[in-house]
Design an enzyme around this catalytic site. Structure first.
Site, PDB file in Angstrom:
ATOM      1  N   CYS A 188     -17.575  -5.578 -18.873  1.00 41.31           N
ATOM      2  CA  CYS A 188     -17.946  -4.484 -17.781  1.00 41.31           C
ATOM      3  C   CYS A 188     -19.586  -5.142 -17.065  1.00 41.31           C
ATOM      4  CB  CYS A 188     -18.255  -2.904 -17.492  1.00 41.31           C
ATOM      5  SG  CYS A 188     -18.450  -2.266 -16.103  1.00 41.31           S
TER       6      CYS A 188
ATOM      7  N   CYS B 183     -16.262  -1.330 -21.210  1.00 40.18           N
ATOM      8  CA  CYS B 183     -17.021  -1.640 -21.212  1.00 40.18           C
ATOM      9  C   CYS B 183     -17.714  -3.016 -21.769  1.00 40.18           C
ATOM     10  CB  CYS B 183     -18.650  -0.458 -21.311  1.00 40.18           C
ATOM     11  SG  CYS B 183     -17.727   0.888 -20.628  1.00 40.18           S
TER      12      CYS B 183
ATOM     13  N   GLU C 205       0.521  -0.990  -0.310  1.00 34.86           N
ATOM     14  CA  GLU C 205       0.193   0.695  -0.239  1.00 34.86           C
ATOM     15  C   GLU C 205       0.780   1.522  -0.206  1.00 34.86           C
ATOM     16  OE1 GLU C 205      -2.842   0.529  -0.843  1.00 34.86           O
ATOM     17  OE2 GLU C 205      -3.707  -1.843  -0.388  1.00 34.86           O
TER      18      GLU C 205
ATOM     19  N   ASP D 150     -10.911   5.547  -3.494  1.00 34.83           N
ATOM     20  CA  ASP D 150      -9.923   5.996  -4.471  1.00 34.83           C
ATOM     21  C   ASP D 150      -9.829   6.372  -5.186  1.00 34.83           C
ATOM     22  OD1 ASP D 150      -9.724   3.847  -6.008  1.00 34.83           O
ATOM     23  OD2 ASP D 150      -7.679   3.265  -5.760  1.00 34.83           O
TER      24      ASP D 150
ATOM     25  N   CYS E 209     -13.214   0.324 -15.892  1.00 30.54           N
ATOM     26  CA  CYS E 209     -13.624   2.039 -16.476  1.00 30.54           C
ATOM     27  C   CYS E 209     -12.777   3.025 -15.765  1.00 30.54           C
ATOM     28  CB  CYS E 209     -15.038   2.074 -14.732  1.00 30.54           C
ATOM     29  SG  CYS E 209     -15.503   3.444 -14.780  1.00 30.54           S
TER      30      CYS E 209
ATOM     31  N   TYR F  22      -7.234   6.489   4.046  1.00 26.86           N
ATOM     32  CA  TYR F  22      -6.828   5.564   3.456  1.00 26.86           C
ATOM     33  C   TYR F  22      -5.935   4.276   3.539  1.00 26.86           C
ATOM     34  CZ  TYR F  22      -6.968   3.908  -1.143  1.00 26.86           C
ATOM     35  OH  TYR F  22      -6.381   2.073  -2.249  1.00 26.86           O
TER      36      TYR F  22
END
Length: 308
Positions: free
Chosen positions: A212, A207, A50, A153, A201, A135
């Site tokens: 998607c 898509c 992270e 995010d 996305c 976060y």
């Protein structure tokens, strides 16, 4: 967070949230990018991933992450490491601001001295660690302990804005994200929705190509309007103060200590004028505040060295 119901007064939730959840989780579990930190629930390597991935594409993190863990495989090993070596690794691998390495090193020490070698399991507890903001704390709690809230995010905001017309408002994004996330499933859900934003996305949506899993409910897919909240741009690195700070650390790793008059030309070839001693002292002051460098006056000469 909900196990199937939704807030009746939230106009941005889909009509059938249960179907939305099932579609996304099934899509993710069927096929997703394989990152090594997704294969563990150990909070230490997850925290390292992270911190490394802040403002950095995940694909670029894999090799540095592996090398970092080969060198310091446990939180105990990192806590016992020489800080200058950790910072040097960060600089050598162009992992961004050096203070992230410093904070990661200090956080490892906190885990040992303040938490008996065990990572806190909640977002609130994880925020006690140096350099771990909301976060990152939530991400580690989710991916290590399945005990986080919804991660929000830039990718997640883009997905929620396009799919459900959630306005560009942090409170709205967090509310809808948490309402959609199934109870007790933060690990899978957060990975899935971030994967959707990263793979399908993106700035240029894919898509049908991907495809998607949310096309059935997506406002953008229906209308053809794929605008999204502004994505913060990365500050220019070449010639930046951040780059010069990294060069100072790299030079001092090589020479151990140097007078400022010798350090400056090694940091930038055009040393002098507006980028002369005053400018260099400013960099050293910043690095000193971060606990990375120390400098002192000796016999009328200013000498800088890495802090051990």
């Amino acid at each position: 967070m909900t196990d199937g119901g939704e807030s009746a007064d939230d106009e941005y939730l889909p009509v059938d949230p249960a179907a939305v959840r099932e579609a996304l989780v099934s899509w993710y579990e069927a096929d997703h990018r394989d990152y090594p930190w997704r294969e563990t629930t150990d909070p230490y390597p997850i925290l390292v991933s992270e911190v490394m991935s802040q403002q950095t594409q995940l694909d670029r993190v894999v090799e540095p992450w592996r090398e970092f863990l080969d060198r310091w495989p446990t939180v105990e090993a990192l806590a016992a490491a020489d800080r200058s070596e950790v910072v040097g690794f960060w600089t050598d691998h162009s992992l961004g601001y050096n203070n992230r390495a410093k904070y990661l090193h200090e956080a490892a020490g906190q885990v040992l001295t303040e938490h008996d070698g065990e990572f806190p399991r909640t977002p609130e507890g994880l925020q006690d660690l140096m350099g771990v903001g909301p976060y990152t704390a939530n991400a580690v709690a989710s991916f290590a302990f399945d005990a986080g809230d919804a991660v929000v995010d830039t990718n997640v905001k883009r997905v929620l804005h396009r799919a459900f017309d959630v306005p560009d408002d942090d409170a709205a994004f967090e509310r809808v994200a948490n309402e959609l996330m199934p109870e007790g499933a933060s690990r899978t859900w957060n990975n899935a929705v971030m994967e959707l934003g990263g793979v399908v996305c993106g700035t240029a949506p894919r898509c049908d190509e991907a495809p998607c899993p949310w096309r059935t409910w997506c406002r953008a897919y229906e209308t053809g309007d794929f605008t999204a909240p502004d994505v913060p741009t990365q500050p220019k690195f070449e010639g930046s103060r951040r780059q010069m700070r990294g060069r100072v650390v790299s030079v001092l790793r090589e020479y151990d200590e140097l007078p400022l008059e010798e350090l400056g030309p090694r940091v930038r070839v055009d040393y002098g004028g507006e980028h002369g001693e005053g400018w260099l002292r400013g960099l050293l002051s910043d690095l000193s505040d971060d606990g990375l460098v120390e400098f002192e006056e000796s016999d009328g000469t200013s000498v800088a060295r890495l802090r051990r």
